[in-house]
Design a protein around this motif. Structure first.
Motif, PDB file in Angstrom:
ATOM      1  N   ASN A   1      39.524 -47.534 -16.234  1.00 21.88           N
ATOM      2  CA  ASN A   1      39.375 -46.585 -17.329  1.00 21.88           C
ATOM      3  C   ASN A   1      40.019 -47.197 -18.572  1.00 21.88           C
ATOM      4  OD1 ASN A   1      38.484 -44.027 -18.334  1.00 21.88           O
ATOM      5  ND2 ASN A   1      40.612 -43.386 -18.401  1.00 21.88           N
ATOM      6  N   MET A   2      39.182 -47.716 -19.452  1.00 23.34           N
ATOM      7  CA  MET A   2      39.666 -48.431 -20.624  1.00 23.34           C
ATOM      8  C   MET A   2      40.579 -49.581 -20.167  1.00 23.34           C
ATOM      9  SD  MET A   2      37.966 -46.585 -22.765  1.00 23.34           S
ATOM     10  CE  MET A   2      38.540 -47.110 -24.367  1.00 23.34           C
ATOM     11  N   ASP A   3      41.833 -49.591 -20.611  1.00 20.76           N
ATOM     12  CA  ASP A   3      42.714 -50.707 -20.237  1.00 20.76           C
ATOM     13  C   ASP A   3      43.636 -50.368 -19.070  1.00 20.76           C
ATOM     14  OD1 ASP A   3      44.266 -48.873 -21.567  1.00 20.76           O
ATOM     15  OD2 ASP A   3      45.317 -50.342 -22.812  1.00 20.76           O
TER      16      ASP A   3
ATOM     17  N   LEU B   1      50.312 -46.132  -0.563  1.00 23.20           N
ATOM     18  CA  LEU B   1      48.971 -46.314  -1.121  1.00 23.20           C
ATOM     19  C   LEU B   1      49.048 -46.712  -2.601  1.00 23.20           C
ATOM     20  CD1 LEU B   1      47.235 -43.300   0.612  1.00 23.20           C
ATOM     21  CD2 LEU B   1      46.491 -45.680   0.828  1.00 23.20           C
ATOM     22  N   ILE B   2      49.905 -46.040  -3.360  1.00 29.59           N
ATOM     23  CA  ILE B   2      50.044 -46.383  -4.777  1.00 29.59           C
ATOM     24  C   ILE B   2      50.565 -47.804  -4.935  1.00 29.59           C
ATOM     25  CG2 ILE B   2      51.340 -45.902  -6.892  1.00 29.59           C
ATOM     26  CD1 ILE B   2      51.190 -42.938  -6.209  1.00 29.59           C
ATOM     27  N   ALA B   3      51.563 -48.185  -4.148  1.00 31.24           N
ATOM     28  CA  ALA B   3      52.122 -49.530  -4.248  1.00 31.24           C
ATOM     29  C   ALA B   3      51.079 -50.590  -3.921  1.00 31.24           C
ATOM     30  CB  ALA B   3      53.324 -49.663  -3.325  1.00 31.24           C
ATOM     31  N   SER B   4      50.239 -50.321  -2.929  1.00 27.80           N
ATOM     32  CA  SER B   4      49.191 -51.262  -2.567  1.00 27.80           C
ATOM     33  C   SER B   4      48.188 -51.427  -3.699  1.00 27.80           C
ATOM     34  CB  SER B   4      48.475 -50.790  -1.297  1.00 27.80           C
ATOM     35  OG  SER B   4      47.391 -51.633  -0.975  1.00 27.80           O
ATOM     36  N   LEU B   5      47.815 -50.332  -4.337  1.00 28.11           N
ATOM     37  CA  LEU B   5      46.887 -50.399  -5.458  1.00 28.11           C
ATOM     38  C   LEU B   5      47.528 -51.098  -6.656  1.00 28.11           C
ATOM     39  CD1 LEU B   5      45.358 -46.819  -5.178  1.00 28.11           C
ATOM     40  CD2 LEU B   5      44.172 -48.971  -4.706  1.00 28.11           C
ATOM     41  N   ALA B   6      48.810 -50.835  -6.886  1.00 29.35           N
ATOM     42  CA  ALA B   6      49.508 -51.492  -8.002  1.00 29.35           C
ATOM     43  C   ALA B   6      49.543 -52.999  -7.820  1.00 29.35           C
ATOM     44  CB  ALA B   6      50.921 -50.938  -8.125  1.00 29.35           C
ATOM     45  N   ALA B   7      49.696 -53.443  -6.573  1.00 30.88           N
ATOM     46  CA  ALA B   7      49.751 -54.876  -6.289  1.00 30.88           C
ATOM     47  C   ALA B   7      48.404 -55.549  -6.501  1.00 30.88           C
ATOM     48  CB  ALA B   7      50.234 -55.102  -4.869  1.00 30.88           C
ATOM     49  N   ALA B   8      47.334 -54.754  -6.539  1.00 28.65           N
ATOM     50  CA  ALA B   8      45.988 -55.314  -6.649  1.00 28.65           C
ATOM     51  C   ALA B   8      45.500 -55.427  -8.090  1.00 28.65           C
ATOM     52  CB  ALA B   8      45.008 -54.454  -5.852  1.00 28.65           C
ATOM     53  N   THR B   9      46.290 -54.957  -9.063  1.00 29.16           N
ATOM     54  CA  THR B   9      45.846 -54.962 -10.451  1.00 29.16           C
ATOM     55  C   THR B   9      46.951 -55.416 -11.386  1.00 29.16           C
ATOM     56  OG1 THR B   9      44.945 -53.593 -12.243  1.00 29.16           O
ATOM     57  CG2 THR B   9      46.468 -52.517 -10.743  1.00 29.16           C
ATOM     58  N   ASP B  10      46.557 -55.972 -12.518  1.00 27.89           N
ATOM     59  CA  ASP B  10      47.539 -56.306 -13.552  1.00 27.89           C
ATOM     60  C   ASP B  10      47.479 -55.301 -14.702  1.00 27.89           C
ATOM     61  OD1 ASP B  10      45.120 -56.979 -14.650  1.00 27.89           O
ATOM     62  OD2 ASP B  10      45.633 -59.064 -15.106  1.00 27.89           O
ATOM     63  N   ARG B  11      46.707 -54.230 -14.528  1.00 31.46           N
ATOM     64  CA  ARG B  11      46.620 -53.191 -15.555  1.00 31.46           C
ATOM     65  C   ARG B  11      47.706 -52.135 -15.334  1.00 31.46           C
ATOM     66  NH1 ARG B  11      40.242 -51.509 -16.321  1.00 31.46           N
ATOM     67  NH2 ARG B  11      39.321 -53.590 -16.167  1.00 31.46           N
ATOM     68  N   PRO B  12      48.050 -51.387 -16.375  1.00 32.67           N
ATOM     69  CA  PRO B  12      48.894 -50.210 -16.164  1.00 32.67           C
ATOM     70  C   PRO B  12      48.184 -49.213 -15.255  1.00 32.67           C
ATOM     71  CG  PRO B  12      48.773 -50.757 -18.500  1.00 32.67           C
ATOM     72  CD  PRO B  12      47.738 -51.605 -17.805  1.00 32.67           C
TER      73      PRO B  12
ATOM     74  N   LEU C   1      51.839 -42.616 -16.583  1.00 32.09           N
ATOM     75  CA  LEU C   1      51.227 -43.869 -17.006  1.00 32.09           C
ATOM     76  C   LEU C   1      52.303 -44.931 -17.166  1.00 32.09           C
ATOM     77  CD1 LEU C   1      48.866 -45.585 -18.318  1.00 32.09           C
ATOM     78  CD2 LEU C   1      49.570 -44.573 -20.501  1.00 32.09           C
ATOM     79  N   GLY C   2      51.985 -46.147 -16.772  1.00 34.10           N
ATOM     80  CA  GLY C   2      52.903 -47.252 -17.004  1.00 34.10           C
ATOM     81  C   GLY C   2      52.577 -48.453 -16.144  1.00 34.10           C
ATOM     82  N   ARG C   3      53.276 -49.534 -16.401  1.00 32.95           N
ATOM     83  CA  ARG C   3      53.150 -50.730 -15.565  1.00 32.95           C
ATOM     84  C   ARG C   3      54.100 -50.606 -14.379  1.00 32.95           C
ATOM     85  NH1 ARG C   3      49.951 -54.622 -17.207  1.00 32.95           N
ATOM     86  NH2 ARG C   3      49.235 -54.635 -19.388  1.00 32.95           N
ATOM     87  N   PHE C   4      53.548 -50.682 -13.215  1.00 36.27           N
ATOM     88  CA  PHE C   4      54.325 -50.492 -11.993  1.00 36.27           C
ATOM     89  C   PHE C   4      55.304 -51.658 -11.821  1.00 36.27           C
ATOM     90  CE2 PHE C   4      55.100 -50.095  -7.449  1.00 36.27           C
ATOM     91  CZ  PHE C   4      55.156 -48.715  -7.280  1.00 36.27           C
ATOM     92  N   THR C   5      56.587 -51.330 -11.630  1.00 34.59           N
ATOM     93  CA  THR C   5      57.627 -52.360 -11.604  1.00 34.59           C
ATOM     94  C   THR C   5      58.077 -52.782 -10.217  1.00 34.59           C
ATOM     95  OG1 THR C   5      59.383 -50.694 -11.693  1.00 34.59           O
ATOM     96  CG2 THR C   5      58.518 -51.505 -13.813  1.00 34.59           C
TER      97      THR C   5
END
Length: 287
Positions: free
Chosen positions: A203-205, A223-234, A134-138
């Motif tokens: 899922n929650m926040d 795939l993970i990087a693409s999804l991370a770029a699409a959200t501001d959630r952790p 879990l975390g904010r993708f950097t």
């Protein structure tokens, strides 16, 4: 203090419906879990819930959900017992009922350290382990340049074929729910061939990444990087510990381990399919 009641063993076990969603979320909250109402909605409609009503007349004493993938496998998840009924055999009774209902169908589940001894007594064996991260993708360590794009309706049949090949069983009823369940669905495509796919669902926040199916770790990273770029959630996901390169890359990008679980099976030597291309489950509750 635990409640001692000679009638606990006689309390009936019933099938749960979507109308029990809030009661399930309340029970999860009672045990220190997040409410996860969006996930409960999926599990109670795509799977079969089992519950024991609280003899006080309010809420549930215990619950679990079983997601069936045909005669080849069913996944057990969300096994919960209210704190005041803990350590009184309620969880064992519910699990024994679920196992009896499954008949000859092999079973799988993700076990916490607290639950694993009971599951071992019930005939489950560990096949691997999983790390919840879990975390904010950097974006500290870039993903490989694998082409990734949003999925379209035309991709669904190719996604289903790839998922069947990698998961080892047909889970069409679950995968076809992804476009409505997830906020983002991505595919990796090379020379016109879909080589992986992943969803991010709310899922929650957080956004949970799952399922994550990919030809190789490089594709999984993209795939993970693409999804991370699409959200501001952790981001949160559960990665098989055998995928060391993906786990290392995720941690370089701020996604750190918060828990570990044991992947267990019953009546099978191991899970079907190809674990080398199966990087994360849709949710640990459904495999």
């Amino acid at each position: 203090m635990p409640i001692s009641s000679p009638s606990l063993a006689q309390l009936p076990i019933r099938r749960l419906t979507s109308e029990d969603l809030l009661a399930c979320a309340d029970l999860a909250e009672n045990r220190g879990w997040q409410r996860e109402e969006h996930k409960w909605g999926l599990l109670l409609t795509a799977g079969t819930g089992y519950g024991i009503d609280d003899p006080s007349g309010t809420g549930l004493t215990a619950c679990s959900v079983v997601t069936s993938y045909g005669p080849g496998l069913s996944a057990i998840g969300m096994v919960l017992v209210a704190e005041r009924y803990a350590r009184q055999g309620v969880g064992r009774r519910l699990m024994e009922h679920v196992i009896e209902e499954a008949g000859e169908t092999p079973l799988t589940l993700y076990a916490t350290a607290n639950g694993q001894p009971l599951y071992e007594q019930l005939g489950f064996t560990q096949t691997s382990r999983s790390e919840m991260v879990l975390g904010r993708f950097t974006f500290t360590t870039p993903a490989p340049a694998v082409p990734v794009r949003p999925a379209t309706a035309e991709d669904l049949q190719a996604i289903l074929r790839l998922d069947h090949e990698v998961f080892g069983l047909d889970r069409t009823p679950m995968i076809t729910r992804l476009p409505a369940f997830a906020d983002h669905l991505r595919v990796a495509e090379v020379d016109g061939e879909i080589t992986g796919f992943a969803a991010a669902w709310p899922n929650m926040d957080t956004h949970v990444v799952g399922p994550l199916i990919a030809r190789d770790p490089a594709t999984a990273q993209a795939l993970i990087a693409s999804l991370a770029a699409a959200t501001d959630r952790p981001l949160r996901t559960d990665i098989d510990v055998r995928h060391t390169s993906l786990l290392g890359w995720a941690k370089e990008n701020g996604i750190d381990t918060i828990a570990t679980t044991s992947v267990m099976v019953r009546s099978l030597p191991d899970l079907p399919g190809d674990w080398r291309r199966r990087f994360a489950p849709l949710t640990v509750a459904a495999g």
